[in-house]
Design a protein around this motif. Structure first.
Motif, PDB file in Angstrom:
ATOM      1  N   ALA A  11       0.856  -1.186   0.000  1.00 36.85           N
ATOM      2  CA  ALA A  11       0.000   0.000   0.000  1.00 36.85           C
ATOM      3  C   ALA A  11       0.895   1.239   0.000  1.00 36.85           C
ATOM      4  CB  ALA A  11      -0.884   0.012   1.236  1.00 36.85           C
ATOM      5  N   SER A  12       0.326   2.302  -0.433  1.00 36.82           N
ATOM      6  CA  SER A  12       1.104   3.530  -0.522  1.00 36.82           C
ATOM      7  C   SER A  12       1.721   3.865   0.832  1.00 36.82           C
ATOM      8  CB  SER A  12       0.194   4.673  -0.965  1.00 36.82           C
ATOM      9  OG  SER A  12       0.739   5.888  -0.539  1.00 36.82           O
ATOM     10  N   THR A  13       3.006   4.143   0.859  1.00 36.10           N
ATOM     11  CA  THR A  13       3.639   4.493   2.127  1.00 36.10           C
ATOM     12  C   THR A  13       3.316   5.921   2.519  1.00 36.10           C
ATOM     13  OG1 THR A  13       5.589   4.984   0.846  1.00 36.10           O
ATOM     14  CG2 THR A  13       5.575   2.890   2.057  1.00 36.10           C
ATOM     15  N   ASP A  15       0.211   7.354   2.249  1.00 36.53           N
ATOM     16  CA  ASP A  15      -1.119   7.506   2.844  1.00 36.53           C
ATOM     17  C   ASP A  15      -1.417   6.323   3.761  1.00 36.53           C
ATOM     18  OD1 ASP A  15      -3.702   8.669   3.247  1.00 36.53           O
ATOM     19  OD2 ASP A  15      -4.488   7.034   1.993  1.00 36.53           O
ATOM     20  N   ASN A  16      -1.529   6.571   5.060  1.00 44.50           N
ATOM     21  CA  ASN A  16      -1.954   5.532   5.986  1.00 44.50           C
ATOM     22  C   ASN A  16      -2.800   6.178   7.074  1.00 44.50           C
ATOM     23  OD1 ASN A  16      -0.240   6.493   8.186  1.00 44.50           O
ATOM     24  ND2 ASN A  16       1.476   5.765   6.922  1.00 44.50           N
ATOM     25  N   TYR A  17      -3.260   5.344   8.031  1.00 48.05           N
ATOM     26  CA  TYR A  17      -4.218   5.885   9.006  1.00 48.05           C
ATOM     27  C   TYR A  17      -3.611   6.970   9.889  1.00 48.05           C
ATOM     28  CZ  TYR A  17      -2.348   3.629  13.216  1.00 48.05           C
ATOM     29  OH  TYR A  17      -1.571   3.302  14.278  1.00 48.05           O
ATOM     30  N   HIS A  20      -3.545  10.233   7.318  1.00 49.69           N
ATOM     31  CA  HIS A  20      -4.643  10.425   6.372  1.00 49.69           C
ATOM     32  C   HIS A  20      -5.316  11.780   6.570  1.00 49.69           C
ATOM     33  CE1 HIS A  20      -7.675   9.120   3.538  1.00 49.69           C
ATOM     34  NE2 HIS A  20      -8.607   9.569   4.352  1.00 49.69           N
ATOM     35  N   CYS A 517      -2.038  -6.523   5.449  1.00 50.03           N
ATOM     36  CA  CYS A 517      -2.132  -5.140   4.993  1.00 50.03           C
ATOM     37  C   CYS A 517      -0.840  -4.424   5.406  1.00 50.03           C
ATOM     38  CB  CYS A 517      -3.379  -4.445   5.531  1.00 50.03           C
ATOM     39  SG  CYS A 517      -3.422  -4.239   7.291  1.00 50.03           S
ATOM     40  N   PRO A 522      -3.394   1.154   5.786  1.00 46.82           N
ATOM     41  CA  PRO A 522      -4.035   2.293   5.139  1.00 46.82           C
ATOM     42  C   PRO A 522      -5.352   2.640   5.834  1.00 46.82           C
ATOM     43  CG  PRO A 522      -4.268   0.314   3.810  1.00 46.82           C
ATOM     44  CD  PRO A 522      -3.357  -0.031   4.947  1.00 46.82           C
ATOM     45  N   TRP A 523      -5.880   3.792   5.518  1.00 50.72           N
ATOM     46  CA  TRP A 523      -7.088   4.323   6.173  1.00 50.72           C
ATOM     47  C   TRP A 523      -8.225   3.302   6.151  1.00 50.72           C
ATOM     48  CZ3 TRP A 523      -7.943   7.915   9.490  1.00 50.72           C
ATOM     49  CH2 TRP A 523      -9.209   8.463   9.658  1.00 50.72           C
ATOM     50  N   ASN A 525      -7.976   0.001   5.717  1.00 55.57           N
ATOM     51  CA  ASN A 525      -7.469  -1.348   6.023  1.00 55.57           C
ATOM     52  C   ASN A 525      -7.243  -2.183   4.772  1.00 55.57           C
ATOM     53  OD1 ASN A 525      -7.804  -0.516   8.613  1.00 55.57           O
ATOM     54  ND2 ASN A 525      -9.562  -1.818   9.050  1.00 55.57           N
ATOM     55  N   ASP A 527      -8.379  -2.719   0.568  1.00 56.59           N
ATOM     56  CA  ASP A 527      -9.076  -2.109  -0.548  1.00 56.59           C
ATOM     57  C   ASP A 527     -10.198  -3.003  -1.048  1.00 56.59           C
ATOM     58  OD1 ASP A 527      -7.469   0.090  -0.380  1.00 56.59           O
ATOM     59  OD2 ASP A 527      -5.909  -0.827  -1.634  1.00 56.59           O
TER      60      ASP A 527
END
Lengths: 567, 362
Positions: A11-13, A15-17, A20, A517, A522-523, A525, A527
């Protein structure tokens, strides 16, 4: 290769929770279970620090028979603050609310818990509970012990002025606990992904589910009891007050009807954590999955029927004592079954001694002692001698601190790379785990002898048994070693946030969904809804030197694909 | 028969001295409790050794040597699960039965017990011997080899009476009676504690149990019951500070330190001159004198002991219970004489310097 994307694409490094959205309010009013879990973690660890300072005050005060530096009133407030905060603010919410909130929805492949707003409300209730506790210290102090026994707690000439705010605090924290429990029950029932049958759930979820049952069924009883106590103290309705024809022992029944099951609210989630730690860090399929799962439910149910064993010397009838003693032994069996299954899991494993595993192994050692000494206390003839002594203090610290809290700390280490996206220092984390283990046993093993030889609980001085001083001294030295271990832990964990190596997606080789994940997640969890296999079958993973973590073995099909091929 | 087999097996005999785990045994109950305790210990040692040694063995043997997944171990075995469920179950049933029998054997007090009435209150123990009309405070004298039954109640909170060397314990509850019994098997002095948290003075709510030979018990109690009756007023202060003050000491110091109640140091001067202020704003001087409530100052002290809530000294909560019915008139006189002569009875640090018979302490 639809599902491959779930497992292998990073996952994109950026954008994460964690990043975000930005700003304090984006955290305080977030509906994201991961953020709420992290806020719980910070709060619970802060309360743990404060309550730990009180513990150190107690230990240093007891270095001499006359007491070192506190008056009796100060000492009584110190042990009350220590006990009440550790129980209501740290251990009960510790694993379920902090780790459970973070991990549970991800383990289910869900985006969030079933009721995110209720979840946020639970956290706010925790904060209000803390405020009420602090208020009780400000408006006259609290010296009832965490148990609030009547008639002491309703007698204004005996107990200090902070009783009502403290009761209100415990009441509010009870609701926080009920809401978390409800949320988890509904989440586990409704949000399991395709393929995750009940017996494919990670054992941590079974333990959390069993805990949630107790939270929902037992906590209302303490809520009503605390309300009665508030009314009794403020208006004097005479239900517990012997001077008005009330029954002070009735309170003990009400209190332990909740507070004994509450012991399992504390220990069951930690047992769930340990099931994960032992399996993942020995890369061995958990042994006796169904027995461990059922034993959690058995403990939760039997736990409701044993409260009377706290009252063997309270003057209740010998017949009741005999019945409660018998049922108490029934709880020991599912606990023993868990220990044997963990041991069998280690057999033919590939055991690594990193910090999470050291805490997991510590748990087995310490819980064995805590469980075995429970036999002395469940047995009628011996409990009469040991009741309300340091033997009991030692026993419940072995279970509540050495087991429940060590399980919590092991869980923090296990999921830290997932939560923060960073790896902590290997050497210092192992060193601290060993210090905590040694310090813990020095602190509390000596207290078994203290109790059986004649030291009652909640004594500010022990002038009549000065020969027991040596045990207190060893115990205090042990507590210092343990405190050093915790301070080191705090330092390297904080350091890892700023300077730690970036954590891979799956540093330990875990198979449950949270390791599929990104770290940090990511926001949303996942996709797309992941497909689930056997969460303890590690044979499909392999080590990747470049990534310094595990990933799906080349050429091995994902569970979803096999099924679709058959279809 | 069973108990003697255990004795040989676990090396406990009646009247054992202190062991690694337990204090010395000084009652018949202690022996039976310890047999159960040691039996449980051995079961614990066995399981602890088995669990920890396999833990260590597996950790050494199966430590990780490479990242390659090894997955040939068993994942379940119903037979072994049933074995390690049923075996411990049988074992705990045995322990339960042994513990239950030991407990029930001690529930019924034998016929012909010597009875003592125990009153607990913050933070002292009072032991009444109705057979002799004698009262002891913070001290309990019992005969060797004769069953003694304690009939207990509390005046305020829940307390709990524990004699570690006798292995007996029972909560003492306001508004009802509880009881326990024991038979002492050893001469000597043994500690007695309060084990139910009762506030500030909890850790000082102590007493000593004196076990004396059966033939010395009766003469001792007869003497105790009447000792103050024949005393002259010179002997009363030393008697009061040694025999009665221990009921006051958890709240009233002798060295001037303010505790739950006012210190006894200089108390007579303050009362005699009327220099005591009450929470009502009144001062004692307005209540003294021939036409007033107390007349002579001694009456104020008497009223403070028998009806302590009537006037509460400024700065205190009025936590003192009434001693109505617990002290004879001559004992109250003795306490007043003690106040008047306190400087001769204590040193500057508040240590008592005389014995009960008036001779100076070593």
């Amino acid at each position: 290769m639809m599902s491959t994307s779930i497992y292998n694409t990073d996952a994109s490094t950026t954008d994460n929770y964690l990043n975000h959205t930005k700003g304090v309010f984006s955290w305080l009013f977030t509906l994201d279970h991961k953020r709420i879990g992290m806020m719980y973690l910070v709060c619970v660890l802060t309360a743990f620090f404060i309550a730990g300072v009180f513990a150190m005050l107690i230990r240093f005060h007891l270095l001499t028979p006359e007491g070192m530096f506190m008056t009796q009133d100060q000492y009584n407030q110190a042990f009350t603050a220590h006990g009440a905060m550790m129980v209501f603010l740290v251990i009960i919410p510790g694993v379920p609310a902090a780790l459970g909130n973070f991990v549970l929805p991800i383990m289910l492949g869900a985006k969030d818990v079933a009721f995110p707003r209720l979840n946020l409300f639970s956290w706010w209730l925790w904060v209000f509970g803390l405020i009420f506790f602090l208020l009780s210290l400000a408006v006259g102090g609290l010296d009832t012990g965490w148990t609030f026994y009547t008639p002491y707690s309703i007698d204004k000439t005996s107990s200090m002025g902070g009783v009502i705010p403290a009761l209100a605090g415990a009441f509010v924290l009870g609701f926080s606990s009920i809401f978390t429990g409800m949320n988890f029950i509904v989440t586990i029932h409704r949000l399991r992904p395709a393929g995750m049958t009940w017996f494919r759930m990670p054992l941590f979820l079974w333990a959390t589910y069993a805990t949630a049952i107790i939270q929902v069924l037992a906590t209302p009883v303490i809520g009503i009891t605390l309300l009665l106590l508030i009314v009794e103290r403020s208006v004097g309705i005479g239900i517990f007050d012997p001077a008005m024809g009330g029954d002070p022992v009735l309170y003990q029944h009400f209190f332990w009807f909740y507070s004994h099951p509450a012991v399992y609210i504390m220990i069951l989630p930690a047992m769930g954590v340990v099931s994960e730690l032992i399996a993942v860090h020995s890369h061995r399929h958990i042994f006796g999955y169904k027995f461990i799962a059922y034993s959690s439910i058995a403990i939760a149910l039997f736990g409701f029927l044993v409260w009377g064993h706290h009252m063997f010397t309270s003057g209740q009838s010998p017949l009741m004592n005999v019945i409660f003693s018998l049922i108490t032994f029934s709880v020991s069996i599912p606990s023993a079954v868990k220990v044997f299954n963990w041991l069998a899991t280690l057999y033919k494993g590939s055991i690594v001694f990193n910090a999470p595993m050291l805490y997991g192994l510590s748990f087995i050692f310490i819980f064995t002692i805590g469980g075995l000494t429970g036999i002395h206390l469940g047995t009628l003839a011996t409990d009469v001698h040991l009741h309300d002594t340091y033997f009991v203090v030692a026993h419940f610290h072995y279970v509540m601190m050495g087991s429940a809290l060590i399980g919590f700390i092991g869980g923090i280490h296990h999921w830290w790379p997932k939560m923060t996206g960073k790896l902590y220092n290997e050497f210092w984390s192992r060193f601290a785990a060993i210090l905590v283990f040694i310090g813990f046993n020095m602190t509390f093993f000596t207290q078994f002898m203290l109790g059986s030889k004649g030291m009652p609980r909640r004594y500010a001085t022990y002038v009549d048994v000065p020969e027991l001083q040596i045990y207190h001294v060893i115990s205090t030295i042990g507590s210092v070693i343990m405190a050093v271990g915790f301070v080191i832990t705090a330092i390297y964990l904080l350091e890892s946030i700023f300077r730690g190596r970036k954590a891979p997606r799956n540093p330990w080789g875990g198979r449950s969904l949270e390791w599929q994940c990104a770290s940090p997640p990511p926001w949303n969890n996942f996709d797309e809804q992941p497909v689930v296999g056997d969460c303890y079958d590690f044979s499909v993973l392999e080590w990747d030197d470049e990534e310094q973590g595990y990933h799906w073995k080349e050429g091995v099909a994902h569970p979803g694909e096999e099924e679709s091929e058959i279809e | 028969m069973m108990s003697s087999a255990f004795s040989i097996l676990f090396g406990t005999t009646v009247g054992n001295p202190e062991t690694f785990w337990l204090p010395e045994q000084a009652s018949t109950a202690a022996h039976s409790v310890d047999i159960t305790f040691v039996l449980i210990n051995w079961i614990c040692y066995f399981f602890f050794a088995a669990i920890v040694s396999s833990l260590v063995f597996f950790c050494v043997k199966y430590r990780r040597k490479s990242h390659v997944m090894v997955t040939d171990g068993p994942t379940h075995n119903t037979t072994i699960e049933i074995v390690w469920t049923v075996l411990p179950l049988l074992l705990v049933i045995v322990i339960f039965v042994v513990g239950m029998r030991g407990y029930l054997d001690l529930q019924e007090a034998p016929e012909g017990c010597y009875e003592v009435q125990v009153t607990a209150q913050k933070w002292s123990w009072t032991f009444d011997h109705p057979q002799y009309g004698a009262t002891q405070v913070a001290e309990l004298t019992v005969p060797l080899g004769r069953p003694v039954r304690l009939l207990m109640t509390s005046k305020d909170l829940i307390h709990s009476l524990w004699i570690p060397s006798f292995r007996v314990k029972m909560d003492v509850i306001p508004g009802r009676y509880t009881s326990l019994w024991f038979e002492a098997t050893k001469l000597g002095v043994f500690q007695l504690n309060c084990t139910e948290y009762c506030g500030k003075g909890h850790s000082e709510m102590l007493a000593k149990v004196h076990v004396v030979p059966a033939d010395e018990f009766e003469p001792y109690m007869v003497k105790l019951a009447s000792e103050y009756e024949d005393m002259t007023s010179e002997q009363l202060p030393a008697y009061a500070i040694n025999r009665l003050y221990n009921r006051c000491q958890s709240c009233h110091t002798l060295d001037g330190t303010v505790s739950t109640g006012p210190s006894f140091m200089g108390l007579w001067d303050r009362v005699n001159t009327g220099a005591v202020k009450f929470t009502s704003g009144e001062s004692l001087s307005s209540l003294l004198g021939s036409m007033t409530e107390y007349g002579v100052p001694e009456n104020y002290i008497r009223a403070s002991i028998l009806d302590p809530q009537k006037h509460i000294v400024q700065g205190f909560l009025g936590a003192m219970p009434s001693f109505q019915g617990q002290l004879k008139d001559k004992q109250i006189t003795a306490i007043i004489e003690m106040f008047k002569n306190l400087e001769d009875l204590t040193d500057a640090d508040g240590n008592i310097t005389v014995n009960r018979d008036g001779t100076p302490k070593e």
